[in-house]
Design an enzyme around this catalytic site. Sequence first.
Site, PDB file in Angstrom:
ATOM      1  N   ILE A 226      -0.611   5.402   4.765  1.00  0.00           N
ATOM      2  CA  ILE A 226      -1.914   5.755   5.332  1.00  0.00           C
ATOM      3  C   ILE A 226      -1.702   6.874   6.353  1.00  0.00           C
ATOM      4  CG2 ILE A 226      -3.937   4.940   6.594  1.00  0.00           C
ATOM      5  CD1 ILE A 226      -3.325   2.139   5.568  1.00  0.00           C
ATOM      6  N   THR A 227      -0.965   6.564   7.415  1.00  0.00           N
ATOM      7  CA  THR A 227      -0.694   7.585   8.442  1.00  0.00           C
ATOM      8  C   THR A 227       0.807   7.847   8.582  1.00  0.00           C
ATOM      9  OG1 THR A 227      -0.678   5.864  10.154  1.00  0.00           O
ATOM     10  CG2 THR A 227      -2.771   6.971   9.720  1.00  0.00           C
TER      11      THR A 227
ATOM     12  N   SER B 237       0.842  -1.205   0.000  1.00  0.00           N
ATOM     13  CA  SER B 237       0.000   0.000   0.000  1.00  0.00           C
ATOM     14  C   SER B 237       0.871   1.247   0.000  1.00  0.00           C
ATOM     15  CB  SER B 237      -0.906   0.002   1.230  1.00  0.00           C
ATOM     16  OG  SER B 237      -0.124   0.050   2.407  1.00  0.00           O
ATOM     17  N   ARG B 238       0.224   2.345  -0.311  1.00  0.00           N
ATOM     18  CA  ARG B 238       0.851   3.645  -0.104  1.00  0.00           C
ATOM     19  C   ARG B 238       0.648   4.042   1.357  1.00  0.00           C
ATOM     20  NH1 ARG B 238       2.335   5.567  -4.974  1.00  0.00           N
ATOM     21  NH2 ARG B 238       1.228   4.811  -6.813  1.00  0.00           N
TER      22      ARG B 238
ATOM     23  N   SER C 254      -7.771  -5.677   6.422  1.00  0.00           N
ATOM     24  CA  SER C 254      -7.072  -5.028   5.314  1.00  0.00           C
ATOM     25  C   SER C 254      -5.862  -5.850   4.878  1.00  0.00           C
ATOM     26  CB  SER C 254      -6.641  -3.624   5.733  1.00  0.00           C
ATOM     27  OG  SER C 254      -5.754  -3.057   4.801  1.00  0.00           O
TER      28      SER C 254
ATOM     29  N   LYS D 144       2.844   1.607  16.695  1.00  0.00           N
ATOM     30  CA  LYS D 144       1.407   1.363  16.566  1.00  0.00           C
ATOM     31  C   LYS D 144       0.928   0.424  17.669  1.00  0.00           C
ATOM     32  CE  LYS D 144      -0.121   1.344  12.411  1.00  0.00           C
ATOM     33  NZ  LYS D 144      -0.413   0.945  11.001  1.00  0.00           N
TER      34      LYS D 144
ATOM     35  N   ASP E 210      -6.387   3.977  12.373  1.00  0.00           N
ATOM     36  CA  ASP E 210      -6.026   2.665  11.847  1.00  0.00           C
ATOM     37  C   ASP E 210      -6.476   1.630  12.876  1.00  0.00           C
ATOM     38  OD1 ASP E 210      -5.027   0.736  10.235  1.00  0.00           O
ATOM     39  OD2 ASP E 210      -2.927   1.335  10.385  1.00  0.00           O
TER      40      ASP E 210
END
Length: 521
Positions: free
Chosen positions: A226-227, A223-224, A293, A317, A285
């Site tokens: 997100i946060t 993915s690119r 996801s 996280k 998230d």
Amino acid sequence: MAFTTAQTQSNYNIVMEEKRREHFELRLVRLDIDSRNEYMVFMRKDCPVCISEGFEALNRIRVTKDNKTLVASLIVWDNETQLRHDQLGLSNAAIDALGAIEGEPLSLSHLDALDSMGNVRKKIYGNRLNQGEFDTIVKDIVNRNLSNLQLSAFLASCTGDSLNKEEVIALTKSMINIGYKLEWDELNIYDKHCIGGLPGNRTTPIVVAIVAAAGLIIPKTSSRAITSPAGTADTMEVMTNVNLTIAQMKKVVKQEGGCLAWGGSVQLSPADDILIRVEKALDIDSEGQMIASVLSKKAAAGSTDVVIDIPVGPTAKVRSQLAAEHLSEKMIAVGKAIGLNIEIVLSDGFQPVGRGIGPSLEAKDVLAVLRNEKNAPADLRERAVILAGELLEMAGMAVVGTGEFKALKIIRNGTAYDKFLAICKAQGHFKEPGIATLKHPVYSNQKGRVFEIDNRRLAKVAKLAGAPSVKTAGVLLYISLGSAVKKNDIIFEIHAESKGELEYALSYLNTQKEIIKIKES
């Protein structure tokens, strides 16, 4: 010629339907508005359709051209010079989706109440959802029937521990089933994922190069951001093309054994790509959504064996060992339910990995490791070797406990770098990462040793400097935990391409105390 009563009524109905269609049709004007993933329709508030149908701002409206229909959010437009009473505007994405041309008539109608929003409201009030209810929500997400506001409500209802194990499994299955699933000739397909939270933790390109060089199949979709200041796709895009079609992806994997593609370009688990854009704006998230996801995309990519890296630290996280163990158990359980063999690696999440934070800076770290440069970040190499070694052991290519040694050997003898270059060239090209035009050093205000680094606030500095949209922007670290520093030593450097973004990052930095804490020795 006389008509029967039935014929007369039928003709009357046709005439009335044509009149009704004329009444509810407006002609398209291109306004050149980019609304990202959300379709938008623009009408004058005194437009006869708005008045007669009772349309109000943010209403969800069906827009139809021939046999194509989409749902758009209404924006009431007061600019009389750009829209007349008999015209409407559409966002660029909506125009492309309909294949509409300026001046064409488009039909408008109310959107019926969505069952999916009833399910979302049910979740907001703390009730459990079943497989069918998640299927309904995910279908409406993919069909773009939900506005960003409604998507935000769904994501907010899934935060924290709102989703239990059964719900996460159901959501994951819904996200897999609505999209395309890749199939491969090989029995075992390998993959790796990090749940994020650590700036600069760009192990994926190195792991893919090692594993593919060893002869395993690893079709990596990433993915690119997100946060964070960079996702793997953002970093790889600095060096090669990541916007591959499914056919291109399969060709690269057949030729080189692996690829490094952006997941959004191959439309695996398409609901996730839509949700990610909204999550990015919300800067949230959630655990259950994150598991769905990650694992839906692994299953959709045809993976069978996956290593997942969970960094644990006070500003990562996942902030505690207990939380990491809870997340690990849930991930393994959900993986088993959808046919994935998962191994979890808990890693140090107390500080950034490597020196660079931001696409180009992280790409430079990746290349330094693969090229065996003397100043290559040792922590990035070590993490990549651990994860690649785990995959080699899962595949039976290394005896348990020897995978790391074999992975390191593949880096040391240069075959990992050769494979990385071959994958990049198979995806279109290879180019060196660029360098920012503006650099601003940040100095230590005292002598001592670095004893704490705030990952989140440091990442925010990199984002405010322009990362990831500005590829060369970010932060370059000069220290790590335990480093000895003198007063006025450079501890990190902010990279930017414009004075405005640099000043934006500095204004935030000036309000933050001790992003990097130093204690006197």
